[in-house]
Design a protein around this motif. Structure first.
Motif, PDB file in Angstrom:
ATOM      1  N   THR A   1      26.348 105.980  43.345  1.00  0.00           N
ATOM      2  CA  THR A   1      25.671 104.841  43.981  1.00  0.00           C
ATOM      3  C   THR A   1      25.831 103.600  43.123  1.00  0.00           C
ATOM      4  O   THR A   1      26.179 103.694  41.942  1.00  0.00           O
ATOM      5  CB  THR A   1      24.170 105.150  44.148  1.00  0.00           C
ATOM      6  OG1 THR A   1      23.603 105.356  42.859  1.00  0.00           O
ATOM      7  CG2 THR A   1      23.943 106.375  45.018  1.00  0.00           C
ATOM      8  N   PRO A   2      25.576 102.408  43.669  1.00  0.00           N
ATOM      9  CA  PRO A   2      25.695 101.188  42.882  1.00  0.00           C
ATOM     10  C   PRO A   2      24.721 101.138  41.714  1.00  0.00           C
ATOM     11  O   PRO A   2      25.024 100.581  40.668  1.00  0.00           O
ATOM     12  CB  PRO A   2      25.394 100.072  43.868  1.00  0.00           C
ATOM     13  CG  PRO A   2      25.560 100.666  45.210  1.00  0.00           C
ATOM     14  CD  PRO A   2      25.300 102.123  45.068  1.00  0.00           C
ATOM     15  N   GLY A   3      23.532 101.664  41.879  1.00  0.00           N
ATOM     16  CA  GLY A   3      22.569 101.721  40.794  1.00  0.00           C
ATOM     17  C   GLY A   3      21.905 100.396  40.499  1.00  0.00           C
ATOM     18  O   GLY A   3      21.901  99.470  41.309  1.00  0.00           O
ATOM     19  N   VAL A   4      21.350 100.305  39.313  1.00  0.00           N
ATOM     20  CA  VAL A   4      20.584  99.136  38.895  1.00  0.00           C
ATOM     21  C   VAL A   4      21.495  97.925  38.727  1.00  0.00           C
ATOM     22  O   VAL A   4      21.139  96.810  39.105  1.00  0.00           O
ATOM     23  CB  VAL A   4      19.830  99.431  37.582  1.00  0.00           C
ATOM     24  CG1 VAL A   4      19.112  98.210  37.069  1.00  0.00           C
ATOM     25  CG2 VAL A   4      18.858 100.576  37.787  1.00  0.00           C
ATOM     26  N   LEU A   5      22.680  98.123  38.192  1.00  0.00           N
ATOM     27  CA  LEU A   5      23.600  96.999  37.986  1.00  0.00           C
ATOM     28  C   LEU A   5      24.000  96.362  39.324  1.00  0.00           C
ATOM     29  O   LEU A   5      24.048  95.136  39.440  1.00  0.00           O
ATOM     30  CB  LEU A   5      24.847  97.469  37.235  1.00  0.00           C
ATOM     31  CG  LEU A   5      25.850  96.376  36.892  1.00  0.00           C
ATOM     32  CD1 LEU A   5      25.212  95.345  35.961  1.00  0.00           C
ATOM     33  CD2 LEU A   5      27.079  96.976  36.244  1.00  0.00           C
ATOM     34  N   GLY A   6      24.238  97.163  40.323  1.00  0.00           N
ATOM     35  CA  GLY A   6      24.562  96.632  41.645  1.00  0.00           C
ATOM     36  C   GLY A   6      23.400  95.853  42.230  1.00  0.00           C
ATOM     37  O   GLY A   6      23.579  94.777  42.817  1.00  0.00           O
ATOM     38  N   PHE A   7      22.194  96.377  42.084  1.00  0.00           N
ATOM     39  CA  PHE A   7      21.017  95.672  42.583  1.00  0.00           C
ATOM     40  C   PHE A   7      20.827  94.345  41.865  1.00  0.00           C
ATOM     41  O   PHE A   7      20.561  93.322  42.491  1.00  0.00           O
ATOM     42  CB  PHE A   7      19.766  96.531  42.421  1.00  0.00           C
ATOM     43  CG  PHE A   7      18.502  95.777  42.706  1.00  0.00           C
ATOM     44  CD1 PHE A   7      18.142  95.476  44.012  1.00  0.00           C
ATOM     45  CD2 PHE A   7      17.691  95.334  41.673  1.00  0.00           C
ATOM     46  CE1 PHE A   7      16.986  94.762  44.274  1.00  0.00           C
ATOM     47  CE2 PHE A   7      16.537  94.623  41.927  1.00  0.00           C
ATOM     48  CZ  PHE A   7      16.181  94.334  43.232  1.00  0.00           C
ATOM     49  N   LEU A   8      20.950  94.345  40.540  1.00  0.00           N
ATOM     50  CA  LEU A   8      20.760  93.102  39.780  1.00  0.00           C
ATOM     51  C   LEU A   8      21.819  92.062  40.130  1.00  0.00           C
ATOM     52  O   LEU A   8      21.527  90.861  40.181  1.00  0.00           O
ATOM     53  CB  LEU A   8      20.776  93.402  38.281  1.00  0.00           C
ATOM     54  CG  LEU A   8      19.569  94.195  37.762  1.00  0.00           C
ATOM     55  CD1 LEU A   8      19.749  94.518  36.288  1.00  0.00           C
ATOM     56  CD2 LEU A   8      18.274  93.451  38.007  1.00  0.00           C
ATOM     57  N   THR A   9      23.032  92.486  40.390  1.00  0.00           N
ATOM     58  CA  THR A   9      24.092  91.557  40.776  1.00  0.00           C
ATOM     59  C   THR A   9      23.781  90.897  42.111  1.00  0.00           C
ATOM     60  O   THR A   9      23.881  89.673  42.249  1.00  0.00           O
ATOM     61  CB  THR A   9      25.440  92.295  40.851  1.00  0.00           C
ATOM     62  OG1 THR A   9      25.710  92.912  39.594  1.00  0.00           O
ATOM     63  CG2 THR A   9      26.568  91.349  41.211  1.00  0.00           C
ATOM     64  N   VAL A  10      23.391  91.695  43.100  1.00  0.00           N
ATOM     65  CA  VAL A  10      23.056  91.145  44.414  1.00  0.00           C
ATOM     66  C   VAL A  10      21.818  90.257  44.316  1.00  0.00           C
ATOM     67  O   VAL A  10      21.749  89.184  44.939  1.00  0.00           O
ATOM     68  CB  VAL A  10      22.844  92.282  45.441  1.00  0.00           C
ATOM     69  CG1 VAL A  10      22.304  91.759  46.745  1.00  0.00           C
ATOM     70  CG2 VAL A  10      24.155  93.019  45.670  1.00  0.00           C
ATOM     71  N   PHE A  11      20.847  90.640  43.511  1.00  0.00           N
ATOM     72  CA  PHE A  11      19.636  89.839  43.339  1.00  0.00           C
ATOM     73  C   PHE A  11      19.962  88.495  42.691  1.00  0.00           C
ATOM     74  O   PHE A  11      19.457  87.452  43.113  1.00  0.00           O
ATOM     75  CB  PHE A  11      18.626  90.614  42.483  1.00  0.00           C
ATOM     76  CG  PHE A  11      17.320  89.899  42.307  1.00  0.00           C
ATOM     77  CD1 PHE A  11      16.409  89.837  43.340  1.00  0.00           C
ATOM     78  CD2 PHE A  11      17.012  89.279  41.114  1.00  0.00           C
ATOM     79  CE1 PHE A  11      15.199  89.169  43.190  1.00  0.00           C
ATOM     80  CE2 PHE A  11      15.809  88.608  40.943  1.00  0.00           C
ATOM     81  CZ  PHE A  11      14.903  88.551  41.988  1.00  0.00           C
ATOM     82  N   ALA A  12      20.832  88.499  41.669  1.00  0.00           N
ATOM     83  CA  ALA A  12      21.217  87.254  41.001  1.00  0.00           C
ATOM     84  C   ALA A  12      21.958  86.324  41.952  1.00  0.00           C
ATOM     85  O   ALA A  12      21.734  85.102  41.945  1.00  0.00           O
ATOM     86  CB  ALA A  12      22.071  87.555  39.777  1.00  0.00           C
ATOM     87  N   ILE A  13      22.810  86.866  42.791  1.00  0.00           N
ATOM     88  CA  ILE A  13      23.518  86.041  43.776  1.00  0.00           C
ATOM     89  C   ILE A  13      22.526  85.453  44.766  1.00  0.00           C
ATOM     90  O   ILE A  13      22.631  84.288  45.161  1.00  0.00           O
ATOM     91  CB  ILE A  13      24.608  86.869  44.485  1.00  0.00           C
ATOM     92  CG1 ILE A  13      25.733  87.183  43.505  1.00  0.00           C
ATOM     93  CG2 ILE A  13      25.162  86.142  45.703  1.00  0.00           C
ATOM     94  CD1 ILE A  13      26.763  88.159  44.026  1.00  0.00           C
ATOM     95  N   GLY A  14      21.533  86.224  45.173  1.00  0.00           N
ATOM     96  CA  GLY A  14      20.515  85.730  46.094  1.00  0.00           C
ATOM     97  C   GLY A  14      19.677  84.616  45.490  1.00  0.00           C
ATOM     98  O   GLY A  14      19.392  83.612  46.151  1.00  0.00           O
ATOM     99  N   VAL A  15      19.295  84.755  44.230  1.00  0.00           N
ATOM    100  CA  VAL A  15      18.512  83.711  43.562  1.00  0.00           C
ATOM    101  C   VAL A  15      19.346  82.439  43.416  1.00  0.00           C
ATOM    102  O   VAL A  15      18.862  81.331  43.676  1.00  0.00           O
ATOM    103  CB  VAL A  15      18.016  84.212  42.181  1.00  0.00           C
ATOM    104  CG1 VAL A  15      17.442  83.078  41.351  1.00  0.00           C
ATOM    105  CG2 VAL A  15      16.978  85.309  42.379  1.00  0.00           C
TER     106      VAL A  15
END
Length: 79
Positions: A23-37
């Motif tokens: 799965t993408p994991g925490v790094l994938g989530f943080l990347t998508v979150f940073a792009i959203g911010v």
């Protein structure tokens, strides 16, 4: 370099991954979150700039006079 290209398929065959567990994991989530911010702040900045342009346009009443008054060399269409 050539040995890496020739040995990569052999090494890939030796390693078996369960595709359901990867799965993408925490790094994938943080990347998508940073792009959203970043997108949020960019859109907020763009909205403020567009409101400033709209206010400037309504103050003068005509877009051609704004271009002529700014002295940017834009043609007004009048001789």
């Amino acid at each position: 370099m050539n040995t890496l290209l020739t040995s990569a398929p052999v090494l890939a065959d030796q390693i078996e991954l369960d595709r359901n567990l990867v799965t993408p994991g925490v790094l994938g989530f943080l990347t998508v979150f940073a792009i959203g911010v970043a997108l949020y702040f960019l859109m907020r900045n763009m909205t403020g700039k567009l409101r400033g342009l709209s206010a400037e346009h309504t103050e003068s009443g005509d877009g051609a006079t704004v271009a002529a008054a700014s002295g940017d060399g834009a043609e007004t269409g009048k001789d």
